[in-house]
Write a protein that holds these residues in place. Sequence first.
Motif, PDB file in Angstrom:
ATOM      1  N   GLY A  28      -2.552   0.961  -7.301  1.00 39.34           N
ATOM      2  CA  GLY A  28      -1.671   2.088  -7.618  1.00 39.34           C
ATOM      3  C   GLY A  28      -1.457   2.264  -9.104  1.00 39.34           C
ATOM      4  O   GLY A  28      -1.494   3.382  -9.621  1.00 39.34           O
ATOM      5  N   ARG A  87       0.848  -1.205   0.000  1.00 38.79           N
ATOM      6  CA  ARG A  87       0.000   0.000   0.000  1.00 38.79           C
ATOM      7  C   ARG A  87       0.883   1.253   0.000  1.00 38.79           C
ATOM      8  O   ARG A  87       0.649   2.198  -0.738  1.00 38.79           O
ATOM      9  CB  ARG A  87      -0.892  -0.030   1.250  1.00 38.79           C
ATOM     10  N   GLU A  88       1.932   1.209   0.843  1.00 40.78           N
ATOM     11  CA  GLU A  88       2.865   2.353   0.906  1.00 40.78           C
ATOM     12  C   GLU A  88       3.627   2.515  -0.402  1.00 40.78           C
ATOM     13  O   GLU A  88       3.806   3.627  -0.902  1.00 40.78           O
ATOM     14  CB  GLU A  88       3.899   2.092   2.005  1.00 40.78           C
ATOM     15  N   ALA A 127       1.388   4.102  -2.856  1.00 37.78           N
ATOM     16  CA  ALA A 127       1.161   5.523  -2.571  1.00 37.78           C
ATOM     17  C   ALA A 127       2.370   6.371  -2.965  1.00 37.78           C
ATOM     18  O   ALA A 127       2.221   7.473  -3.503  1.00 37.78           O
ATOM     19  CB  ALA A 127       0.846   5.717  -1.090  1.00 37.78           C
TER      20      ALA A 127
END
Length: 380
Positions: free
Chosen positions: A79, A17-18, A21
């Motif tokens: 993403g 997820r990071e 992002a």
Amino acid sequence: MDFELSPEQSQLREMCREFAANELIPHARKWDEEHRFPAEAVKKLGELGLLAIAVPTEWGGAGMDNVAYALAMEEISRGCASTGVTMSVNNSLYCDPVLKYGTEAQKREFLLPYTAGERLGCFGLTEPEAGSDAAAQKTIAVKKGDQYVINGSKNWITNGPVADAIVLFTMTAPEKGNKGITAFLVPTDTPGFVRMKPDRKLGICASQSCSIYFEDMKVPARNVLGGEGSGFKVAMSTLDGGRIGIAAQALGIARAAYEEALAYSKERKTFGRPIADHQAIAFMLADMAVELDAARLLVWRAALLKNQGVRHSKESAMAKLYASEMSHRVTHRALQVYGGYGYSKEFDVERHSRDARITELYEGTSEIQRIVIAASALKG
Ligand code: CAA
């Protein structure tokens, strides 16, 4: 029944997820516009172990399971869907069959360098006249001494323009039909391996695919993968895993559209209040949330069955069918929430709706998934 993720799975999901992002979301629109392959991001995926998630650590993989793979695919595709499919092809369509069917020597040569992101693999099954009818292979491999001479062509080969090796399906005994198909491991710098320029497509524009021609290409007999005549089963069992990856990709694309539409619906005002306060919009958001969760449950079930080593053709087909059609519906509804702005390149939702469309086509169209599901249901 337990829906809790393990601490390792949760950590992996957080890391992806990071990564999405910081490394994907800020660039995905530009990569799409410029049809630019995200080489740097893909290299970083390799460094993080994301190009071979379910490959054991002894072969350079992350040593995790197929649920972890599905979680990572959802986050990376949330993403950037193009980066998602690049990752999916290396994990599911390349590393998985080499791990499952390869000899020790083949794994040393064709798996180890492909798990760490040093090299990238691709999967050569589709031909101009063998798409849905995968058994109708025309690419011919003729044995001469201790090598095979291969002639023919493949098209729509995802990662084809950038790959270092291909799992290549050929006909070695045309009279035997699907039992005459043989898979090979072939480095893409082999003389006679000729790639065309990257395809121009509606969506996943930063992922590269191309046609490939084989002109008297000589491949040593030791590069046969899984035994002569076993190629069709290698291809089909590989696609059972690949379809989990594409289902998770579809889920990630849909989640991107849903989350963006949700945020927008709280900001945008019409008739004096946020559009989220209009029931027409709130009901769309509710339907999207339900469909996302339903797709995720199907994806996780298929991944769990793959972990158990049992045949999961039907469950993978169900996950791919539902998640891809759901992604089409959700991205189009999200675009509707944006109204006219959704049609603009100023927002990402138009890209999500284009990216979702391919998930109903590759790794077996929705119609092929229905054939697989119906065949299983009718067999009882
Ligand atoms: N695992 C193991 N064996 C399998 C299998 C599976 N999942 N599916 C079929 N087989 C076996 C069958 O048991 C049968 O074996 P026996 O003869 O020994 O009984 C044999 O294979 C033939 O099976 P079918 O009669 O079902 O085969 P078929 O010719 O009717 O084809 C099909 C079935 C489902 C239509 C298949 O052709 C298919 O999946 N087509 C779609 C192809 C596809 O998905 N292509 C995607 C290309 S890759 C891609 O898209 C990558 C990308 O860009 C990202």
